[in-house]
Design a protein around this motif. Structure first.
Motif, short mmCIF file in Angstrom:
data_model
loop_
_atom_site.label_atom_id
_atom_site.label_comp_id
_atom_site.label_asym_id
_atom_site.label_seq_id
_atom_site.Cartn_x
_atom_site.Cartn_y
_atom_site.Cartn_z
N ILE A 11 39.46 -99.24 16.72
CA ILE A 11 40.29 -99.45 17.97
C ILE A 11 40.31 -98.12 18.73
CG2 ILE A 11 41.67 -101.22 16.87
CD1 ILE A 11 43.61 -99.29 15.96
N TRP B 202 42.64 -95.21 21.52
CA TRP B 202 43.82 -94.29 21.32
C TRP B 202 44.78 -94.63 22.31
CZ3 TRP B 202 43.93 -92.48 25.93
CH2 TRP B 202 42.87 -92.23 26.72
N LYS C 44 38.66 -98.85 11.71
CA LYS C 44 38.79 -97.67 12.06
C LYS C 44 39.67 -97.12 13.33
CE LYS C 44 36.00 -94.89 14.87
NZ LYS C 44 36.93 -94.06 15.37
N GLU D 17 40.11 -91.34 16.61
CA GLU D 17 40.45 -89.94 15.84
C GLU D 17 41.26 -89.06 16.81
OE1 GLU D 17 37.36 -91.52 17.22
OE2 GLU D 17 36.19 -90.10 18.16
N PHE E 95 35.62 -104.72 18.89
CA PHE E 95 35.75 -103.40 19.37
C PHE E 95 36.69 -103.45 20.65
CE2 PHE E 95 34.22 -100.47 22.63
CZ PHE E 95 34.51 -99.17 22.01
N SER F 283 35.57 -98.07 25.41
CA SER F 283 35.05 -97.94 26.68
C SER F 283 33.63 -98.84 26.92
CB SER F 283 34.47 -96.53 27.05
OG SER F 283 33.42 -96.24 26.01
N GLN G 149 26.94 -100.24 23.08
CA GLN G 149 26.08 -99.39 22.04
C GLN G 149 26.31 -100.26 20.81
OE1 GLN G 149 27.59 -95.29 21.65
NE2 GLN G 149 26.49 -94.89 23.69
#
Ligand code: ADP
Length: 496
Positions: free
Chosen positions: A163, A165, A189, A192, A240, A243, A249
């Motif tokens: 995820i 921010w 996840k 960060e 996901f 971006s 990716q």
């Protein structure tokens, strides 16, 4: 692994709470083996606390815990899964002020927005999918008297979820609730930059009574923890949000590992179109909110405004005046609408695009980047005269609007659709014919008519073109988290 104690944190609004800092695996907070990550308050620039981060080996442990819980959770009575999800909604509601304050401190968003948008959305998401848990069904097929056929919708098993921010807890809820409702187990996840509310939510998972291993939560960097999830051979689906660059990716990593199912909610450069017959004042207000909300850090931000020529000049003046009224400041001041951007990196990126746009000849109508408050603030900005190759044609993910006039419906349809993105779109008109025609013509996963933005658990959400694959919300997401099993039975028809 021993359980880590939570850290006491004093929030800027004077409240103190216990912040878990560990990885949440098997219903325990444990140490991670990657380097710890400091999470920073973007308003003060100060470190809030250090979070444990997951290495690939930690992800193996989390996936093993989820694997162990998989069958038990799949076979839990749907009504029992619903009860646990409803319990989560109750706990989130109980702690909504704390969670909103956590996201406000960690992300920089205004507390009032976090409380009334993110938290309200997260609670309704858990309630909605609690309601869905016992309404998942397949079909029966008419195959004649000699055969019987039916389908079941079954969970994938271990799902990896990554995820962003910008709406930390809301995106957490959008991923967790439907995955658990459909009987999947998860390893999620957080971003960060904003790991705090994810770990706090994990403590509520335990309090609600979910069995160990069903929901696991980790903090970590994209290039280590995120990659470990996307490439894991036992993770059967990855969801996901982030971006387009990273989404591509993720898809590649999924393809090159075990062909796990992929769903992606990616970037946008959404058109917001104002026809001359629209409610003018409402349209000005909506265009401003469509771009400035959450500091423009919104995948569906209405970042390209198109205004019908007869009202263009008047609209520009009104928008300039409205932009000057955007109240910036401390995210905990109840009158603040506009806070700092999430991080120095994001701030630099946005400023570079603004400078590049000016160099390429765009005209600043309002703002222009630099903000009197300094720090990570960027002034709400409007550009006109933006040419096709301008850096401002990129997704900016900041409070920066590009505006231009149009003459005909055909022209605006062509320019609105002239993008590789297709997440959302909006338009204002008092003509039902124009509204319906535009709803047909716009190449986007969502068309907002006479309003802009806002999500509801009932409404499917996702992108056309390079804005994504699959849908969140609504019953559409049930299909994303279940696979169809066909059962075909030869009937004996009581023949001996
Ligand atoms: P942004 O550029 O806005 O930070 P990203 O797409 O980079 O958005 O990040 C969204 C999420 O994807 C975050 O949780 C981040 O850690 C994660 N992420 C970033 N890079 C990768 C990667 N290469 N593989 C997996 N996850 C990643």
């Amino acid at each position: 692994m021993s359980t880590l104690a939570a850290t006491q944190i004093s929030l800027p609004n004077g409240k103190t709470y216990a912040q878990p800092t560990g990885l949440f695996i098997n219903n325990e907070f444990v140490a991670g083996s990657d380097a710890k990550i400091d999470t920073i308050d973007p308003y003060t620039g100060k470190v809030i606390c250090a979070m444990e981060a997951a290495s690939a080996a930690d992800i193996d442990v989390a996936v093993a815990a989820a694997e162990k819980a998989k069958r038990g959770w799949r076979d839990t009575l749907p009504a029992q899964r619903a009860a646990l999800l409803n319990k989560m909604a109750d706990l989130i509601e109980r702690d909504a002020d704390i969670i909103a304050a956590i996201d406000s401190t960690d992300n920089g968003k205004a507390f009032t927005m976090a409380r009334h948008v993110d938290l309200v959305g997260a609670i309704s998401c858990f309630r909605f999918y609690a309601g869905y848990a016992d309404k998942i069904h397949g079909q029966t097929m008419e195959l004649g008297r000699d055969m019987h056929g039916y389908t079941k919708r079954e969970p994938y098993g271990v799902c990896g979820q990554i995820i962003p921010w910008n709406f930390p807890f809301l995106m957490w809820a959008w991923k967790v609730a439907p995955a658990l409702a459909t009987g999947n187990v998860i390893v999620l996840k957080s971003a960060e930059q904003t790991p705090l509310s994810c770990a706090y939510g994990a403590s509520l998972i335990k309090e609600a009574g979910f069995p160990p291993g069903v929901a696991n939560f980790v903090t970590g960097l994209g290039k280590t923890t995120g990659v470990a999830i996307a490439t894991h051979m036992k993770i059967r689906k990855v969801a996901f949000t982030g971006s387009t660059l990273v989404g591509r990716q993720i898809m590649k990593m999924a393809a090159e590992s075990n062909l796990k199912k992929v769903s992606l909610e990616l970037g946008g450069k959404s058109p917001h179109i104002i026809f001359a017959d629209a409610d003018f004042d409402k349209a000005v207000e909506t265009v401003a909110n469509g771009i400035y909300f959450n500091q423009g850090q919104v995948c569906v931000a209405g970042s390209r405004a198109f205004v019908e020529a007869p009202i263009y000049d008047k609209f520009l003046e009104a928008l300039k005046a409205r932009t000057a009224q955007v109240k910036s400041g401390n995210p905990f001041d109840p009158t603040t609408y506009h806070g700092p951007q999430v991080s120095a990196i994001q701030c630099e990126r946005i400023n570079a695009l603004i400078e590049g746009g000016v160099k390429a000849g765009a005209k600043v109508v309002a703002g222009g980047g630099k903000h009197e408050l300094g720090g990570l603030f960027i002034s709400p900005t409007v550009f006109s005269d933006v040419t096709g190759t301008s850096p401002l044609q990129n997704e900016i993910f900041g409070p920066v609007l590009v505006i231009s006039p149009f003459k005909t419906i055909e022209e605006v349809v062509a320019i609105a659709n002239d993008t590789e993105y297709g997440l959302a779109s909006g338009l204002h008109t008092s003509s039902i014919d124009t509204a319906l025609r535009m709803a047909d013509e716009l190449e986007a996963g969502t068309v907002w008519i006479n309003h802009y933005g806002g999500a509801s658990p009932q409404l499917p959400f996702g992108g056309y073109k390079q804005s994504g694959i699959g849908r969140e919300n609504g019953d559409a997401v049930i299909g994303e988290y279940t696979q169809i099993k066909t059962v075909s039975i030869a009937r004996n028809n009581n023949k001996k």
